[in-house]
Design a protein around this motif. Structure first.
Motif, short mmCIF file in Angstrom:
data_model
loop_
_atom_site.label_atom_id
_atom_site.label_comp_id
_atom_site.label_asym_id
_atom_site.label_seq_id
_atom_site.Cartn_x
_atom_site.Cartn_y
_atom_site.Cartn_z
N LEU A 109 0.29 -4.87 -15.29
CA LEU A 109 1.26 -5.29 -14.28
C LEU A 109 2.43 -4.34 -14.07
O LEU A 109 3.11 -4.42 -13.04
CB LEU A 109 1.81 -6.68 -14.65
N ASP A 111 2.99 -1.41 -13.13
CA ASP A 111 3.08 -0.54 -11.95
C ASP A 111 2.83 -1.30 -10.64
O ASP A 111 2.74 -0.67 -9.58
CB ASP A 111 2.07 0.61 -12.08
N LYS A 112 2.70 -2.61 -10.73
CA LYS A 112 2.48 -3.42 -9.53
C LYS A 112 3.77 -3.54 -8.72
O LYS A 112 4.87 -3.48 -9.26
CB LYS A 112 1.99 -4.82 -9.90
N GLN A 113 3.61 -3.75 -7.40
CA GLN A 113 4.77 -3.97 -6.54
C GLN A 113 5.46 -5.28 -6.90
O GLN A 113 4.80 -6.26 -7.28
CB GLN A 113 4.33 -4.01 -5.07
N LYS A 114 6.77 -5.32 -6.74
CA LYS A 114 7.54 -6.50 -7.13
C LYS A 114 7.12 -7.75 -6.37
O LYS A 114 7.07 -8.85 -6.93
CB LYS A 114 9.04 -6.23 -6.94
N THR A 116 4.16 -8.46 -5.24
CA THR A 116 2.89 -8.91 -5.82
C THR A 116 3.14 -9.65 -7.12
O THR A 116 2.55 -10.71 -7.38
CB THR A 116 1.96 -7.70 -6.08
N LEU A 117 4.03 -9.11 -7.95
CA LEU A 117 4.36 -9.77 -9.21
C LEU A 117 5.01 -11.13 -8.97
O LEU A 117 4.79 -12.08 -9.73
CB LEU A 117 5.30 -8.87 -10.02
N TYR A 120 2.31 -13.57 -8.41
CA TYR A 120 1.68 -13.91 -9.69
C TYR A 120 2.53 -14.90 -10.47
O TYR A 120 2.01 -15.85 -11.08
CB TYR A 120 1.48 -12.66 -10.55
N SER A 173 7.17 -7.88 -14.65
CA SER A 173 6.03 -7.64 -15.52
C SER A 173 6.36 -8.04 -16.96
O SER A 173 5.50 -8.56 -17.68
CB SER A 173 5.59 -6.17 -15.46
#
Length: 248
Positions: A109, A111-114, A116-117, A120, A173
């Motif tokens: 997680l 390196d995922k875009q905020k 997207t997080l 989640y 993350s």
């Protein structure tokens, strides 16, 4: 954050330090914090921090120390339910999984875009709310238990809303990974207890076999809610500080 060599000298030294912290917490009041009429443990927090900062391998090893010590404590200072912790599948495996899952999740997680997080995190919180509703409705006959769980549910929901509102300023993350590690600790242990010892659990507590699942889920909520909040707050603060120090 993680060296290519998983078990470098520095990583082994750090693993020893975090393992020592687990043992220190288990032998002092800092490992068991009274909150109202319940006791929340903090022993899983060093495992989560080590896993997120150093990776799932180091986190799993610290979790192994946590689990083995739990087993030894059950053997040397038994209680009415210690027979559960004498089984490594209950006392050791979930604690190893704390490190593996929280560390692996963070690697996936980070390196995922905020945005997207944030999605989640919302899905994660919806799952927790369903567990809260299930727990409350399954303890409807016990007024004292209902009141305590309703208060904990309210506190947890307020905490969840606040973290969602603060997403612009937070590393989500870390939040998701720490929360997942805490849930693995609580429900990993309790689910194994239910699968392997439901009958013995009922006999030990003098309750009907049909009420074991609701009783275990209630324990998960009553202990798990404050432990989840503590895990997120402490892990987030410590890891952010460690990351800042590393960048200097």
């Amino acid at each position: 954050m993680n060296n290519k060599k998983v078990f470098s000298t520095r990583s082994i030294a750090s693993m020893g330090i975090f393992s020592a912290i687990v043992l220190m917490l288990s032998l002092t009041p800092l490992g068991f914090i009274p909150i109202g009429g319940i006791v929340a443990t903090t022993l899983h927090i060093p495992v989560i921090i080590a896993a997120i900062y150093y990776g799932p391998a180091i986190g799993s090893m610290v979790g192994l120390v946590f689990g083995v010590f739990s087993l030894l404590r059950a053997a040397t200072a038994p209680t009415v339910l210690s027979f559960i912790s004498l089984n490594p599948l209950c006392s050791v495996l979930p604690r190893v999984l704390i490190g593996f899952i929280s560390g692996s999740l963070y690697k996936i997680l980070k390196d995922k875009q905020k945005e997207t997080l944030r999605k989640y995190l919302i899905i994660f919180y919806i799952f927790i709310i369903f567990v809260l509703i299930f727990s409350i409705f399954n303890r409807i006959k016990n007024e004292k238990s209902i009141l305590l769980m309703a208060i904990l549910a309210l506190i947890l929901i307020i905490f969840m809303v606040l973290t969602l509102l603060k997403t612009k300023d937070m590393n989500l993350s870390i939040v998701i990974s720490a929360a997942s590690g805490s849930l693995v600790n609580t429900f990993g242990f309790l689910s194994m207890a239910y699968l392997l010892y439901a009958k013995e659990y009922a006999e030990a507590l003098s309750i009907d076999r049909s009420n074991v699942l609701s009783a275990i889920v209630s324990v998960g909520l009553i202990n798990g809610a404050p432990e989840l909040i503590l895990a997120i707050l402490i892990s987030y603060s410590v890891i952010k500080t460690m990351l800042k120090a590393k960048r200097r």
